[in-house]
Scaffold this active site. Structure first.
Site, short mmCIF file in Angstrom:
data_model
loop_
_atom_site.label_atom_id
_atom_site.label_comp_id
_atom_site.label_asym_id
_atom_site.label_seq_id
_atom_site.Cartn_x
_atom_site.Cartn_y
_atom_site.Cartn_z
N TYR A 1 0.83 -1.20 0.00
CA TYR A 1 0.00 0.00 0.00
C TYR A 1 0.87 1.25 0.00
CZ TYR A 1 -4.04 -2.95 1.24
OH TYR A 1 -5.03 -3.89 1.26
N SER B 1 -13.73 -4.25 0.72
CA SER B 1 -14.55 -3.51 -0.23
C SER B 1 -16.05 -3.76 -0.07
CB SER B 1 -14.13 -3.83 -1.67
OG SER B 1 -14.56 -2.81 -2.54
N ALA C 1 -17.99 -1.86 -2.48
CA ALA C 1 -17.76 -2.17 -3.90
C ALA C 1 -16.93 -1.09 -4.58
CB ALA C 1 -19.08 -2.40 -4.63
N GLY D 1 -16.58 1.88 -3.98
CA GLY D 1 -17.25 3.17 -4.07
C GLY D 1 -18.58 3.16 -4.80
N GLY E 1 -23.27 5.56 -3.96
CA GLY E 1 -24.21 6.34 -4.76
C GLY E 1 -23.57 7.45 -5.55
#
Length: 343
Positions: free
Chosen positions: A55, A206, A209, A211, A215
């Site tokens: 990362y 996640s 998902a 982001g 929405g």
């Protein structure tokens, strides 16, 4: 924050795990701001922090190490190895050579003598699992690692690893970290039942998902020009997923909650999921996730989610998910031309 058992390790962790992938070059380059988010999460009752040596090109572990100074004993600290770190052909993978070297680098960057959970970041089809488990067992016996786990393993490889450990007297994998969200439920078919069978703790990565379940990405809206869009563009523009998001947004509106909160409540409601990994980039995002932590839905809402995305269904694969060689290498799927005929 609700506390749950991490598989059969005896370790207790919060139902939210603070993921740090976007701390550093991959998201938020402000070290102080990232440290404040870590402290905010700890103060809110999150005691589980997950990172990895890849990362931020290893910068993220340094951020986490600095932030945990003076508070290390409060935290169940998890990191991962396997991805490429530095140059050279032997600076990645799951060989004993790299495992032993990789943990020393992580310990130095994290400013600690041990990690609570050391995870194989991805399957390594080029390394015998016994080689990896033997090296990890030695790290546990040396006191540098408390428990070992995996990430993205198919169910068959989880079973193989358990068998090898039992046959060779090695430490067993105690956790699995798969991707899991309303849009990607494929692990409900085999991975989660296998984890239950062997008593593995499950860290779901996640749950939003990447982001899509915030929405922010809508079916008929212009695509935002941001780093995530460039990184997982197929995932964020998949029409089937966007259709499901529109239905989920309507459902969220009916419940009176944001889609983000609905998605997180879904992930933590599964009995085989120990903790859902949150990955805030900003303090506002973290605060919003914390606000939604107490949310619980009854069977009626979960049944409606099942109608939109049936159990065990991946609407389509996540761009960054592991794909086995049997699907990526044509020679493993096709005989040579002169051998293909049946007669």
């Amino acid at each position: 924050m609700r506390i749950r058992k991490l598989g059969r390790t005896g370790i207790e962790v919060s139902a939210y795990c603070l993921g740090t992938m976007v701390f550093g070059k991959m998201g938020n380059p402000d070290h102080d701001d990232c440290a404040h988010m870590i402290h905010r999460a700890l103060d809110a009752g999150i005691n589980f922090v997950d990172t990895a040596d890849v990362y931020g090109y290893s910068e993220t572990e340094e951020i986490v190490g600095k932030a945990l100074a003076g508070r290390r004993d409060e935290v169940v600290l998890a990191t991962k190895f396997n991805g490429p770190v530095g140059g050279g052909p032997n600076h990645s993978g799951s060989s004993r050579r790299w495992v032993v070297q990789a943990v020393e680098g992580s310990l130095t960057r994290l400013r600690t003598d041990y990690v609570d959970l050391y995870q194989i970041h991805h399957p390594d089809p080029h390394t015998d699992v016994e080689e990896t488990l033997s090296a990890l067992t030695d790290l546990v016996r040396a006191g540098k690692v408390r428990a070992i786990g995996s990430s993205n393993l198919p169910a068959s490889e989880i079973v193989e690893a358990q068998w090898v450990s039992q046959q060779r007297g090695l430490h067993c994998l105690r956790t699995e970290q798969p991707t899991y969200s309303i849009l990607n439920r494929g692990i409900e078919r085999e991975v989660l039942p296998t984890c239950r069978r062997y008593g593995l703790g499950v860290l779901a990565w996640s749950p939003l998902a990447m982001g899509l379940l915030t929405g922010r990405y809508r079916k008929n809206d212009p695509r935002p020009d941001n780093a995530r869009m460039q990184w997982v563009s197929r995932h964020l523009t998949d029409e089937r997923k966007l259709d499901a998001v529109e239905q989920l947004l309507t459902l969220a509106e009916e419940t009176g909650h944001s889609l983000t909160h609905v998605a997180m409540a879904f992930a933590t409601s599964h009995p085989d999921v120990t903790a859902a990994i949150i990955g805030p980039r900003t303090m506002d995002q973290l605060d919003d996730l914390l606000v939604g932590a107490p949310l619980t839905f009854g069977d009626d809402i979960l049944d409606k989610i099942d109608t939109i995305v049936p159990p065990g269904t991946d609407i389509s694969p996540l761009d960054v998910s592991y794909v086995p060689p049997s699907l990526t290498q044509t020679d493993l799927r096709r005989r040579p031309c002169h051998e293909r005929a049946a007669a």
